[in-house]
Design a protein around this motif. Structure first.
Motif, PDB file in Angstrom:
ATOM      1  N   ILE A  10     -37.566  53.233  24.436  1.00  0.00           N
ATOM      2  CA  ILE A  10     -37.881  52.903  23.042  1.00  0.00           C
ATOM      3  C   ILE A  10     -39.104  51.991  23.001  1.00  0.00           C
ATOM      4  CG2 ILE A  10     -37.054  51.693  20.990  1.00  0.00           C
ATOM      5  CD1 ILE A  10     -34.195  52.584  21.929  1.00  0.00           C
ATOM      6  N   GLY A  11     -39.134  51.011  23.910  1.00  0.00           N
ATOM      7  CA  GLY A  11     -40.284  50.115  23.966  1.00  0.00           C
ATOM      8  C   GLY A  11     -41.569  50.864  24.262  1.00  0.00           C
ATOM      9  N   ILE A 106     -42.628  44.811  23.314  1.00  0.00           N
ATOM     10  CA  ILE A 106     -42.878  43.998  24.505  1.00  0.00           C
ATOM     11  C   ILE A 106     -41.568  43.621  25.183  1.00  0.00           C
ATOM     12  CG2 ILE A 106     -43.899  41.855  25.364  1.00  0.00           C
ATOM     13  CD1 ILE A 106     -45.948  43.830  24.270  1.00  0.00           C
ATOM     14  N   ASN A 107     -40.617  43.132  24.397  1.00  0.00           N
ATOM     15  CA  ASN A 107     -39.321  42.755  24.971  1.00  0.00           C
ATOM     16  C   ASN A 107     -38.571  43.966  25.505  1.00  0.00           C
ATOM     17  OD1 ASN A 107     -39.694  40.048  24.438  1.00  0.00           O
ATOM     18  ND2 ASN A 107     -38.731  40.172  22.431  1.00  0.00           N
ATOM     19  N   ALA A 108     -38.719  45.098  24.832  1.00  0.00           N
ATOM     20  CA  ALA A 108     -38.027  46.315  25.282  1.00  0.00           C
ATOM     21  C   ALA A 108     -38.587  46.805  26.616  1.00  0.00           C
ATOM     22  CB  ALA A 108     -38.142  47.406  24.223  1.00  0.00           C
ATOM     23  N   LEU A 109     -39.884  46.662  26.809  1.00  0.00           N
ATOM     24  CA  LEU A 109     -40.482  47.096  28.076  1.00  0.00           C
ATOM     25  C   LEU A 109     -40.073  46.169  29.220  1.00  0.00           C
ATOM     26  CD1 LEU A 109     -44.047  48.153  26.928  1.00  0.00           C
ATOM     27  CD2 LEU A 109     -42.277  49.624  27.883  1.00  0.00           C
TER      28      LEU A 109
END
Length: 146
Positions: A10-11, A106-109
């Motif tokens: 999703i990221g 950013i947090n998802a990656l």
């Protein structure tokens, strides 16, 4: 569950420019499709089982009752049931789809899945044994006299 499992994906989609609305639509469509597959397969298996059971009982145990059919299937009602299950699947997929649409790319990656609870003790044990603080040095050979 699907959102948590696919956080990095999703990221990446959002980092590449996919809007939150499209991510929501993707997860909603996935929920509807899963609902359709489940209800269609369930209806087909139910109709097949009902037809076989009806044939066996009307030819065997209940053969004295001519024209007996235990299971009758109305195609319109089956379609209504499939559509109802698809709607329920859409509703069940709405909250995860909204979570996916709101995620910061950013947090998802950076997200890393934690190991299952039962494997944590194994991981800790392995980590302690192989930690850099406990480096194993090869034993030094005593200097041989010359």
């Amino acid at each position: 569950m699907s959102v948590q499992e696919r956080t990095r994906e999703i990221g990446l989609m959002k980092a590449m420019g996919m809007s939150g609305g499209k991510v929501f639509g993707l997860f909603s469509l996935e929920a509807i499709f899963i609902g359709f597959l489940g209800s269609a397969i369930g209806a087909a298996v139910g109709m097949a089982t009902g037809s076989i059971l009806s044939g066996v009982l009307s030819n065997g145990l209940l053969s004295s009752l001519p024209g007996l059919s235990l299971f009758l299937f109305d195609p319109l009602k089956i379609v209504i049931i499939i559509l109802a299950v698809m709607f329920i699947a859409f509703l069940a997929g709405t909250i995860p789809a909204m979570r996916a649409a709101r995620q910061d790319p950013i947090n998802a990656l950076r997200y890393e899945e934690s190991p299952p609870p039962h494997s944590r003790s194994i991981t800790r044990t392995m980590h302690r044994k192989d930690s850099p603080h406990e480096q194993r040095h090869p034993q030094q050979q005593p200097a041989q006299p010359s």
